[in-house]
Design a protein around this motif. Structure first.
Motif, mmCIF file in Angstrom:
data_model
loop_
_atom_site.group_PDB
_atom_site.id
_atom_site.type_symbol
_atom_site.label_atom_id
_atom_site.label_comp_id
_atom_site.label_asym_id
_atom_site.label_seq_id
_atom_site.Cartn_x
_atom_site.Cartn_y
_atom_site.Cartn_z
ATOM 1 N N ALA A 1 -42.873 -17.437 -7.023
ATOM 2 C CA ALA A 1 -42.783 -16.895 -5.309
ATOM 3 C C ALA A 1 -44.059 -15.620 -5.853
ATOM 4 O O ALA A 1 -43.791 -15.186 -6.728
ATOM 5 N N THR A 2 -44.362 -15.363 -5.005
ATOM 6 C CA THR A 2 -44.671 -14.442 -4.515
ATOM 7 C C THR A 2 -44.006 -13.421 -3.653
ATOM 8 O O THR A 2 -43.145 -13.696 -3.076
ATOM 9 N N HIS A 3 -44.673 -11.954 -4.132
ATOM 10 C CA HIS A 3 -42.751 -10.975 -3.215
ATOM 11 C C HIS A 3 -43.570 -9.791 -3.212
ATOM 12 O O HIS A 3 -42.753 -8.587 -3.569
ATOM 13 N N SER A 4 -44.107 -9.893 -1.788
ATOM 14 C CA SER A 4 -45.046 -8.898 -1.116
ATOM 15 C C SER A 4 -44.302 -8.534 -0.315
ATOM 16 O O SER A 4 -43.413 -9.013 0.309
ATOM 17 N N TYR A 5 -43.989 -7.245 0.100
ATOM 18 C CA TYR A 5 -43.117 -6.785 1.096
ATOM 19 C C TYR A 5 -43.882 -6.427 1.955
ATOM 20 O O TYR A 5 -45.064 -5.594 2.325
ATOM 21 N N PHE A 6 -43.853 -7.209 3.228
ATOM 22 C CA PHE A 6 -44.508 -6.939 4.396
ATOM 23 C C PHE A 6 -44.641 -6.141 5.514
ATOM 24 O O PHE A 6 -42.850 -5.893 5.320
ATOM 25 N N ASN A 7 -45.321 -5.026 5.956
ATOM 26 C CA ASN A 7 -44.916 -4.752 7.267
ATOM 27 C C ASN A 7 -46.182 -4.219 7.498
ATOM 28 O O ASN A 7 -47.094 -3.675 7.599
ATOM 29 N N LEU A 8 -46.633 -4.673 9.207
ATOM 30 C CA LEU A 8 -47.046 -4.734 9.766
ATOM 31 C C LEU A 8 -47.609 -4.156 10.604
ATOM 32 O O LEU A 8 -48.975 -3.784 11.016
ATOM 33 N N ASP A 9 -46.719 -3.072 10.595
ATOM 34 C CA ASP A 9 -47.041 -1.564 11.562
ATOM 35 C C ASP A 9 -47.810 -0.522 10.930
ATOM 36 O O ASP A 9 -47.931 0.316 11.489
ATOM 37 N N GLY A 10 -47.528 -0.989 8.884
ATOM 38 C CA GLY A 10 -47.910 0.232 8.713
ATOM 39 C C GLY A 10 -46.905 1.014 8.663
ATOM 40 O O GLY A 10 -47.020 2.650 7.171
ATOM 41 N N GLY A 11 -45.590 1.246 8.713
ATOM 42 C CA GLY A 11 -44.708 2.428 8.481
ATOM 43 C C GLY A 11 -43.198 2.264 9.973
ATOM 44 O O GLY A 11 -43.487 1.455 10.169
ATOM 45 N N GLY A 12 -42.831 2.311 9.564
ATOM 46 C CA GLY A 12 -41.854 2.452 10.159
ATOM 47 C C GLY A 12 -40.534 1.444 9.262
ATOM 48 O O GLY A 12 -40.792 1.299 8.020
ATOM 49 N N THR A 13 -39.625 0.813 10.417
ATOM 50 C CA THR A 13 -38.790 -0.163 9.679
ATOM 51 C C THR A 13 -39.319 -1.700 10.119
ATOM 52 O O THR A 13 -39.514 -1.664 11.172
ATOM 53 N N ILE A 14 -39.058 -2.718 9.378
ATOM 54 C CA ILE A 14 -39.267 -3.685 10.013
ATOM 55 C C ILE A 14 -37.724 -4.633 11.031
ATOM 56 O O ILE A 14 -38.341 -5.839 11.613
ATOM 57 N N VAL A 15 -37.186 -3.541 11.325
ATOM 58 C CA VAL A 15 -36.214 -4.087 12.412
ATOM 59 C C VAL A 15 -36.188 -4.501 13.393
ATOM 60 O O VAL A 15 -35.925 -5.513 14.339
ATOM 61 N N ASP A 16 -37.894 -3.865 14.051
ATOM 62 C CA ASP A 16 -38.370 -4.919 15.083
ATOM 63 C C ASP A 16 -39.175 -6.055 15.652
ATOM 64 O O ASP A 16 -39.913 -6.233 16.511
ATOM 65 N N HIS A 17 -39.763 -5.785 13.897
ATOM 66 C CA HIS A 17 -40.379 -7.340 13.720
ATOM 67 C C HIS A 17 -39.735 -8.358 14.405
ATOM 68 O O HIS A 17 -38.754 -8.861 13.927
ATOM 69 N N ARG A 18 -40.877 -9.356 14.844
ATOM 70 C CA ARG A 18 -40.334 -10.332 15.053
ATOM 71 C C ARG A 18 -40.562 -11.410 14.860
ATOM 72 O O ARG A 18 -42.023 -11.909 13.897
ATOM 73 N N LEU A 19 -39.854 -11.947 14.500
ATOM 74 C CA LEU A 19 -39.933 -13.363 13.525
ATOM 75 C C LEU A 19 -39.735 -14.477 13.733
ATOM 76 O O LEU A 19 -38.833 -14.970 14.444
ATOM 77 N N GLU A 20 -40.581 -16.517 13.208
ATOM 78 C CA GLU A 20 -39.993 -17.413 13.803
ATOM 79 C C GLU A 20 -39.713 -17.663 12.656
ATOM 80 O O GLU A 20 -41.102 -17.548 11.649
ATOM 81 N N ILE A 21 -38.771 -18.795 11.941
ATOM 82 C CA ILE A 21 -38.930 -19.987 10.667
ATOM 83 C C ILE A 21 -38.009 -20.822 11.333
ATOM 84 O O ILE A 21 -37.710 -21.143 11.920
ATOM 85 N N PRO A 22 -39.808 -22.257 11.088
ATOM 86 C CA PRO A 22 -38.726 -23.518 11.761
ATOM 87 C C PRO A 22 -38.351 -23.948 11.076
ATOM 88 O O PRO A 22 -38.462 -25.136 9.855
ATOM 89 N N ALA A 23 -37.187 -23.555 10.586
ATOM 90 C CA ALA A 23 -35.707 -24.231 9.563
ATOM 91 C C ALA A 23 -34.318 -24.341 10.637
ATOM 92 O O ALA A 23 -33.972 -23.373 11.328
ATOM 93 N N ASP A 24 -34.411 -25.372 10.981
ATOM 94 C CA ASP A 24 -32.793 -26.228 11.218
ATOM 95 C C ASP A 24 -31.624 -25.762 10.494
ATOM 96 O O ASP A 24 -30.565 -25.540 10.869
ATOM 97 N N ARG A 25 -32.047 -25.622 8.795
ATOM 98 C CA ARG A 25 -30.461 -25.711 7.408
ATOM 99 C C ARG A 25 -31.315 -24.381 7.137
ATOM 100 O O ARG A 25 -31.680 -23.831 7.015
ATOM 101 N N TYR A 26 -30.060 -23.635 6.454
ATOM 102 C CA TYR A 26 -30.240 -22.518 5.692
ATOM 103 C C TYR A 26 -28.842 -22.255 4.466
ATOM 104 O O TYR A 26 -28.383 -23.467 4.926
ATOM 105 N N LEU A 27 -29.710 -21.971 3.495
ATOM 106 C CA LEU A 27 -28.711 -22.212 2.335
ATOM 107 C C LEU A 27 -27.289 -21.087 2.759
ATOM 108 O O LEU A 27 -27.887 -20.057 1.980
ATOM 109 N N PRO A 28 -26.021 -21.196 3.149
ATOM 110 C CA PRO A 28 -24.776 -20.003 2.391
ATOM 111 C C PRO A 28 -25.294 -19.492 1.231
ATOM 112 O O PRO A 28 -25.199 -20.705 0.002
#
Length: 324
Positions: free
Chosen positions: A169-196
């Motif tokens: 697995a590749t383990h880069s930490y993304f922040n597309l705004d160049g600073g601040g936090t990522i809490v307001d980044h908008r994310l889409e993942i096309p997954a119906d299920r996840y692993l608890p």
């Protein structure tokens, strides 16, 4: 290609190579140590978190930008059975779980530079039989290639001389705004299920529906401050086929990252435990295409076994674009 001299804490004798790539509006710096993406810029904007110098990567346990393996993510109790033989791996996370390949996984080895050009580089690492407790010698390669406007392709391959397990697995930490936090980044993942997961972040074995939970990213939405460090079960695809697995947008920069991959799962970590150098909680997030965590201990998970004569091959693609 330039090289940075090794200091006394460098665990391998070779100097760490630093390779610059450019093209398609992208500029990247790749380190031979961990085959890591140290820096990545799109249209002049930094889009991944970067530590200051090579020594920070060599001495640290952050996995910033590195290729994690031989088995990325977690294995419960550092134990698994393969073909009837039990194996023990170091429990390098709180003494309870095996994480990202152990005390010195692939992320903390100095890879060899096999070929380099202005827009691509191939690195290789030969893991010994018994390294970190894993059976079999393994030959691994990683190719980073700028393949078009805003597009970085990552190809990971592995072969072995004895039956073993592998999950890269590749383990880069993304922040597309160049600073601040990522809490307001908008994310889409096309997954119906996840692993608890349990308290050690090991999958319980259930594949739960995302509907009506904080794990529903089927439509783009802000990430918020829920603590994510979970694998999402991606739609099935024919072996080797690459398909979209995530889309991330920075609200201030307008930069969007589209991730596509061959892998059956996507680990989403929101960086809520991040505390490294100048970076605090949620300064960046990880989107890691991979096989299921703890797969060797779950018969109903997709197999992570690699046998002699077979080739493990993962292709992941990052594509950046700016709106407007």
């Amino acid at each position: 290609m330039t090289t940075a001299g090794a200091r006394s804490h460098q665990p391998d004798s070779e100097a760490v190579a630093r390779i610059g790539l450019s093209g398609g509006g992208l500029e990247a710096e790749i380190l031979s140590f961990g085959a890591a993406i140290r820096a990545l810029h799109f249209a002049g904007q930094p889009v991944v978190l970067s530590l200051d110098g090579v020594d920070d990567y060599v001495a640290g346990r952050t996995y910033f930008g590195a290729v994690a393996g031989r088995f990325a993510n977690r294995i419960a109790g550092g134990r698994f059975i393969l073909d009837g033989t039990p194996y023990r791996l170091p429990c390098n996370e709180a003494g309870r779980t095996h994480l990202h390949g152990g005390l010195r996984g692939f992320s903390h080895r100095n890879w060899q530079v096999r070929s380099v050009g202005p827009a691509s580089v191939t690195l290789a690492y030969d893991a010994a039989d018994g390294e970190e407790g894993y059976p079999g010698a393994m030959a691994v390669s990683c190719t980073y290639a700028i393949a078009g406007e805003g597009m970085l392709n990552i190809t990971l391959t592995a072969t072995c001389d004895r039956p073993t397990i592998v999950n890269l697995a590749t383990h880069s930490y993304f922040n597309l705004d160049g600073g601040g936090t990522i809490v307001d980044h908008r994310l889409e993942i096309p997954a119906d299920r996840y692993l608890p997961v349990d308290g050690d972040k090991i999958p319980t074995g259930e594949q739960a529906a995302v509907a009506g939970t904080p794990f529903d990213f089927r439509s783009p939405r802000p990430i918020g401050d829920f603590p994510y460090d979970h694998a999402f079960v991606l739609p099935a695809a024919a072996e080797g086929d690459i398909r979209p697995v995530a889309r991330l947008t920075g609200p201030r920069s307008g930069i969007t990252l589209e991730v596509a991959s061959t892998e059956p799962a996507l680990q989403f970590y929101d960086g809520h435990m991040l505390d490294v150098g100048q970076y605090g909680s949620r300064a960046g997030l990880c989107l890691e295409p991979q096989r299921f965590p703890d797969a060797p201990n779950h018969a109903d998970f997709p197999s992570a076994v690699l046998r002699p004569g077979d080739v493990y091959r993962q292709v992941t693609q990052y594509r950046f674009r700016r709106s407007g």
